[in-house]
Write an enzyme that holds these catalytic residues in place. Sequence first.
Site, mmCIF file in Angstrom:
data_model
loop_
_atom_site.group_PDB
_atom_site.id
_atom_site.type_symbol
_atom_site.label_atom_id
_atom_site.label_comp_id
_atom_site.label_asym_id
_atom_site.label_seq_id
_atom_site.Cartn_x
_atom_site.Cartn_y
_atom_site.Cartn_z
ATOM 1 N N GLU A 147 38.503 75.321 94.112
ATOM 2 C CA GLU A 147 37.478 76.082 94.841
ATOM 3 C C GLU A 147 36.283 76.349 93.929
ATOM 4 O OE1 GLU A 147 40.434 78.904 97.598
ATOM 5 O OE2 GLU A 147 39.736 79.641 95.674
ATOM 6 N N ASP B 7 40.995 76.492 107.472
ATOM 7 C CA ASP B 7 41.993 76.243 108.519
ATOM 8 C C ASP B 7 41.910 77.340 109.570
ATOM 9 O OD1 ASP B 7 43.344 77.285 105.787
ATOM 10 O OD2 ASP B 7 44.162 78.396 107.487
HETATM 11 N N1 SAH Z 1 48.440 74.091 99.544
HETATM 12 C C1 SAH Z 1 47.609 74.696 98.568
HETATM 13 C C2 SAH Z 1 48.016 76.123 98.443
HETATM 14 C C3 SAH Z 1 46.899 77.049 98.263
HETATM 15 S S1 SAH Z 1 47.267 78.648 98.857
HETATM 16 C C4 SAH Z 1 47.675 73.886 97.290
HETATM 17 O O1 SAH Z 1 48.404 72.931 97.291
HETATM 18 O O2 SAH Z 1 47.014 74.174 96.293
HETATM 19 C C5 SAH Z 1 45.869 79.003 99.751
HETATM 20 C C6 SAH Z 1 44.689 79.563 99.011
HETATM 21 O O3 SAH Z 1 43.597 79.470 99.903
HETATM 22 C C7 SAH Z 1 44.808 81.034 98.671
HETATM 23 O O4 SAH Z 1 44.087 81.327 97.495
HETATM 24 C C8 SAH Z 1 44.216 81.746 99.897
HETATM 25 O O5 SAH Z 1 43.413 82.865 99.564
HETATM 26 C C9 SAH Z 1 43.371 80.695 100.585
HETATM 27 N N2 SAH Z 1 43.697 80.405 102.001
HETATM 28 C C10 SAH Z 1 43.169 79.378 102.705
HETATM 29 N N3 SAH Z 1 43.644 79.361 103.969
HETATM 30 C C11 SAH Z 1 44.493 80.410 104.088
HETATM 31 C C12 SAH Z 1 45.311 80.913 105.157
HETATM 32 N N4 SAH Z 1 45.333 80.346 106.355
HETATM 33 N N5 SAH Z 1 46.071 81.979 104.913
HETATM 34 C C13 SAH Z 1 46.068 82.570 103.705
HETATM 35 N N6 SAH Z 1 45.328 82.139 102.668
HETATM 36 C C14 SAH Z 1 44.544 81.071 102.831
#
Ligand code: SAH
Length: 262
Positions: A14, A220
């Site tokens: 990010e 999302d």
């Molecule tokens: N699949 C990702 C995981 C990231 S977790 C990876 O492989 O790296 C998600 C991160 O994005 C967190 O820092 C959160 O703040 C943000 N985020 C984005 N969409 C989100 C959602 N639907 N619910 C909660 N956090 C979300």
Amino acid sequence: MPKHILILMAMSAEASPLISRLSLTAVAQAPATSSSTFSLPYETYTGSFTNSMSITLLTSGKCATHGVDNVGTLHAGLMTMYALREVQGSDKYDLVLNAGTCGGFISKGCSIGSVCIPEHAAFHDRRITIPGTPFEAYGDGKTHCHTGESGNVTQISSIRESLNYLGGGVTTGDSLDHTAEDMLKMMANGSTVKDMEGAAIAKVCELAGIGYLGVKVVTDLVDGERPAFEEFLENLGTAAKSLEEAVPKILEFLDKEEKAQA
Ligand code: SAH
């Protein structure tokens, strides 16, 4: 008005376009004082924006065990306290800006790529209902977002209105997905977007008496058809680009306000 801005971001993917855009440079972990017994994973970058604003940016770094970014409330809270107590040196911060991705509600006007500047933050996965006590409200932990000490507050709404971003609330929990109970809390707390750090950072800012400004880009759709992780992975790159554009616009807005008041 803000002069030294602390930008906090959970994930390096990010943050990297923004770090390049602002030409920030990585600094070695500040020689720790009280935290010297901890091995903290946070990564620090510094630089400036125009001549009148200095910027310190931290990311949560990687988990030493699993190698992934330290997302979620635990590291968000720790990183915020670490940055506020250990990193700032003599140049005190005027504002914390928490930039990151989020899930957005179609029902609140979100689409992929929308930017939200939340007016309030709350938790949606802390259910502490003990009748006759204020624990439930404590669990929700609602915090109002603001950009300065009382008496010198740039209204969050004037930033988002002038840049045409969404408002409402960010709600925070330690899961990328959500349960039916989380959904009830998200609705009750006026969630426009959900993330995994916002309310934790806002709470620490409240303890420290410093403003919290969230900048959240939708990767999302919470009330859409697809699983969050699929859309998240698909849209993370575009969202990071969008943060790269949104954050400088907000810094510019703050800078102009400061100059207008000078
Ligand atoms: N699949 C990702 C995981 C990231 S977790 C990876 O492989 O790296 C998600 C991160 O994005 C967190 O820092 C959160 O703040 C943000 N985020 C984005 N969409 C989100 C959602 N639907 N619910 C909660 N956090 C979300």
